[in-house]
Design an enzyme around this catalytic site. Structure first.
Site, PDB file in Angstrom:
ATOM      1  N   ASP A 216      67.400   1.994  35.100  1.00  0.00           N
ATOM      2  CA  ASP A 216      67.206   3.072  34.137  1.00  0.00           C
ATOM      3  C   ASP A 216      67.436   4.415  34.822  1.00  0.00           C
ATOM      4  OD1 ASP A 216      65.994   3.580  31.264  1.00  0.00           O
ATOM      5  OD2 ASP A 216      65.137   5.087  32.602  1.00  0.00           O
ATOM      6  N   ILE A 217      68.215   5.294  34.183  1.00  0.00           N
ATOM      7  CA  ILE A 217      68.440   6.637  34.711  1.00  0.00           C
ATOM      8  C   ILE A 217      67.177   7.470  34.506  1.00  0.00           C
ATOM      9  CG2 ILE A 217      69.782   8.760  34.480  1.00  0.00           C
ATOM     10  CD1 ILE A 217      72.154   7.059  33.655  1.00  0.00           C
ATOM     11  N   ASN A 224      70.053  15.298  28.185  1.00  0.00           N
ATOM     12  CA  ASN A 224      70.526  15.477  26.806  1.00  0.00           C
ATOM     13  C   ASN A 224      69.951  16.742  26.172  1.00  0.00           C
ATOM     14  OD1 ASN A 224      72.303  13.326  26.490  1.00  0.00           O
ATOM     15  ND2 ASN A 224      70.694  11.904  25.864  1.00  0.00           N
ATOM     16  N   HIS A 229      74.555  16.303  24.396  1.00  0.00           N
ATOM     17  CA  HIS A 229      74.923  14.896  24.465  1.00  0.00           C
ATOM     18  C   HIS A 229      76.298  14.672  25.090  1.00  0.00           C
ATOM     19  CE1 HIS A 229      71.520  13.055  22.331  1.00  0.00           C
ATOM     20  NE2 HIS A 229      71.472  14.191  21.648  1.00  0.00           N
ATOM     21  N   ASP A 233      76.763  12.033  27.912  1.00  0.00           N
ATOM     22  CA  ASP A 233      77.727  10.925  27.901  1.00  0.00           C
ATOM     23  C   ASP A 233      78.567  10.912  29.176  1.00  0.00           C
ATOM     24  OD1 ASP A 233      76.832  10.089  25.470  1.00  0.00           O
ATOM     25  OD2 ASP A 233      78.518  10.849  24.308  1.00  0.00           O
ATOM     26  N   GLU A 259      70.342   4.825  28.234  1.00  0.00           N
ATOM     27  CA  GLU A 259      70.533   5.040  29.673  1.00  0.00           C
ATOM     28  C   GLU A 259      70.087   3.842  30.503  1.00  0.00           C
ATOM     29  OE1 GLU A 259      66.419   6.768  28.705  1.00  0.00           O
ATOM     30  OE2 GLU A 259      68.340   6.426  27.716  1.00  0.00           O
ATOM     31  N   ARG A 279      71.156  -0.421  47.684  1.00  0.00           N
ATOM     32  CA  ARG A 279      72.425   0.261  47.920  1.00  0.00           C
ATOM     33  C   ARG A 279      72.882   1.020  46.668  1.00  0.00           C
ATOM     34  NH1 ARG A 279      75.102  -3.868  49.703  1.00  0.00           N
ATOM     35  NH2 ARG A 279      76.306  -4.327  47.827  1.00  0.00           N
TER      36      ARG A 279
END
Length: 355
Positions: A216-217, A224, A229, A233, A259, A279
């Protein structure tokens, strides 16, 4: 068309009809081998798939043999061996497929009294794989036309299937493709020799151990909200490409939604699995993104096993991800390590979260 070609046409059309009813790319590859092997009168056929960098990513072997039952009735049996943990390929195959790649046309190589034959598998204008078989005679003009026609139908239909399993923004596999991978990998886990068939002249390959991660980012909503957006993106696209380049060619990466991404990798042990995911985290952390500059991801992962449902493995990875978020983000957490340290209680089947 010759009489021999006309006699094969009804059977070929029927096989093509079955092939184009398949909705899974791996099963489609197996169907290709099942279609061409009997039509060419050979017992063994192989499909070698390559990535954009021309590196081998998967090999599928198809074998037919005659078995006589106890009552004396003979029947044909088949076996499909999909090899994802790749060892060294026979040098004759490497040399032959190199020629096919350079010439973008079929090539043959003499092996004792037989001929090793390879046809290019095209993806657009590029060679993306090879159809290979061994036989005792040259390919006739009718057979050549038949092989080329079947490969063209296969490639066109494969491209359509592949598009349907891709996320439109990132080009990664989507949730539909993830479900197909679940089916295939759990079949392999349930049969330890699925990737380890013993065949003449080839050493036995160890079965893979699979690990599933949810990635998950971190703080993506802030991107956003703060930049819009369109920038969001662009960040998603860059992050997905960076992850794709950091993971190994045999690893599978999916956009799960928003995300959030899912990765399925094979690794011999927990230490190697952690190194792979770590990594990826470090690669994202070190990259300079436009506008926002710095970005991090949190990762939770769990080992897959035949006695654990896919939805439970996904749930365990997701719980580990949530714990990583709770503890400050930008970190990699393994479900089993969290259980061993007492952060999580061992989860039973009646506690599985279906989401």
């Amino acid at each position: 068309m010759s009489e021999m070609g006309q006699s094969r046409l009804p059977g070929l059309l029927g096989k093509l009809g079955k092939m184009t009813s398949i909705r899974d790319t791996e099963l489609l590859e197996q169907s290709l081998l099942r279609t061409l092997g009997p039509l060419l009168g050979v017992l063994d056929t192989s499909l070698y798939r390559t990535d954009d960098g021309e590196s081998l990513i998967r090999v599928t072997h198809y074998h037919r043999s005659k078995v006589v039952d106890a009552d004396g009735v003979a029947r044909m049996v088949e076996r499909v061996e999909e090899v994802m943990h790749l060892g060294e390929l026979p040098p004759e195959v490497i040399g032959l497929t190199d020629n096919v790649r350079l010439l973008a046309k079929p090539c043959t190589r003499k092996l004792d009294q037989d001929l090793l034959v390879a046809y290019p598998l095209m993806g657009g204008n590029d060679v993306c794989g090879y159809f290979v078989f061994l036989r005792d005679r040259e390919v006739s003009a009718v057979e050549d036309t038949m092989i080329r026609g079947v490969l063209e139908v296969f490639s066109n239909y494969y491209a359509l299937l592949d598009i349907s399993q891709r996320d439109r923004l990132t080009g990664l596999f989507n949730r539909q493709a993830l479900e197909s991978s679940f089916d295939r990998i759990w079949r392999a886990l349930g049969r330890p020799d699925f990737f380890a068939e013993k065949t003449a002249g080839r050493r036995q390959l160890p079965a893979d151990t699979y690990w599933l991660a949810v990635i998950d980012i971190d703080h993506f909503k802030r991107i956003n909200d703060g930049f819009g957006h369109m920038v969001g993106d662009e960040i998603l696209l860059l992050a997905s490409r960076l992850m794709s380049h950091t993971f190994r060619s045999s690893d599978l990466l999916y956009r799960y939604g928003g995300e959030e991404f899912v990765a399925i990798i094979s690794a011999e042990n927990a230490a190697i699995a952690r190194n792979v995911f770590e990594r990826v985290r470090l690669a994202i952390e070190a990259h300079l993104f436009p506008r926002i500059e710095h970005l991090t991801v949190s990762i939770g992962y769990s080992q897959a096993a035949p006695d654990i449902l896919p939805v439970e493995v996904l749930s365990r990875a997701d719980r580990s991800l949530y714990q990583a978020k709770q503890d400050g983000r930008n970190r990699v957490y393994a479900y089993q390590e969290l259980v061993d340290s007492g952060v999580f209680a061992q989860q039973s089947y009646d506690e599985v979260e279906f989401f």
